[in-house]
Scaffold this active site. Structure first.
Site, PDB file in Angstrom:
ATOM      1  N   GLU A  37      42.838  29.568  44.381  1.00 14.89           N
ATOM      2  CA  GLU A  37      42.702  30.306  45.415  1.00 14.89           C
ATOM      3  C   GLU A  37      42.575  29.901  46.791  1.00 14.89           C
ATOM      4  OE1 GLU A  37      41.881  34.600  44.286  1.00 14.89           O
ATOM      5  OE2 GLU A  37      39.959  33.637  43.824  1.00 14.89           O
ATOM      6  N   HIS A 144      38.604  42.854  42.872  1.00  9.57           N
ATOM      7  CA  HIS A 144      38.443  41.331  42.983  1.00  9.57           C
ATOM      8  C   HIS A 144      37.286  41.033  43.650  1.00  9.57           C
ATOM      9  CE1 HIS A 144      40.692  37.254  43.549  1.00  9.57           C
ATOM     10  NE2 HIS A 144      39.577  36.900  43.397  1.00  9.57           N
TER      11      HIS A 144
END
Length: 244
Positions: A37, A144
């Site tokens: 990420e 998340h």
């Protein structure tokens, strides 16, 4: 950024990887594997020249505010940087054919969409911040966690820590109101005189003026908790620092 290891085990320059901001690719092609990420960070840096620190967190205290429809709002003086509305970014609205739908921000397209949400105003339109920084310091990510950005590492860490603490306080306050008033969010203690937010379940959250003042206060006072946090890390035997 660190290579693909648990953050608490980072100890030396060999654990760090230098990336291009343009596309999150490593400067050295022989670098060890990095985080999936990293485009979260690169796209925020690319869009906001005033940002020099980004933190992404999976705080379990914050995640409920990304999925429940209950807006996170500043409940105490250390969370003025949240403003009076914290955006929630939904990755599902950005997926395209071929994307791996595992909730991770794996490419620049997804990262750019998240970065854009830092400019989302309360009316849903995009608005510019000041001095190269975005309008919002914090964006929640559905199911998340959250991402926070700032001009300095110290301010960024402070915002990450107090985002979680604000979530804990807000949850406790909502549970307390529900237990005392029986779920009637419009109820108030007789004669308390507090101005309450309908969107925050009847909590007396910070006003626009208070959030601005509290935000400025944390900017000039960030070094005080920062020195404590550094000392705590130095005193914790789990962490090793081989950086000279």
């Amino acid at each position: 950024m660190s290579r693909y290891i648990a953050p608490g085990t980072i100890s030396s320059p060999q654990d760090l990887v230098v990336y291009h901001v343009s596309d999150a690719s490593p400067v050295d092609p022989a670098s060890p594997p990095g985080y999936s990420e990293r485009c979260i960070h690169s796209e925020i840096y690319k869009r906001y020249p005033g940002v020099h620190a980004v933190i992404h967190s999976h705080s379990e205290a914050v995640v409920p505010y990304s999925v429940s429809g209950v807006p996170m709002q500043p409940c105490y003086h250390m969370a003025g940087f949240l403003g009076t509305a914290t955006p929630v970014w939904d990755i599902a609205s950005v997926y395209q054919a071929g994307d791996r739908k595992d909730m991770l921000v794996r490419n620049t397209k997804l990262g750019a969409s998240l970065a854009e949400s830092f400019s989302e105003a309360r009316d849903g339109k995009l608005a510019e911040g000041k001095d190269g920084e975005p309008l919002n310091s914090v964006v929640l990510m559905r199911g998340h966690g959250f991402t926070v950005c700032a001009k300095t590492i110290e301010d960024c860490v402070l915002r990450a820590v107090y985002t979680q603490k604000n979530a804990e306080i807000q949850t406790t306050a909502l549970l307390t109101r529900s237990a005392y008033f029986g779920g009637n969010s419009g109820a108030t203690a007789k004669g308390d005189g507090l101005q309450r937010s309908e969107t925050a379940g009847g909590l007396a959250v910070l006003s626009d003026e208070e959030t601005e003042g509290a935000r400025d206060m944390t900017l000039w006072s960030a070094q005080r908790p920062w020195r404590l946090w550094v000392r705590e890390v130095e005193a914790e035997g789990m962490y090793v620092n081989l950086v000279t």
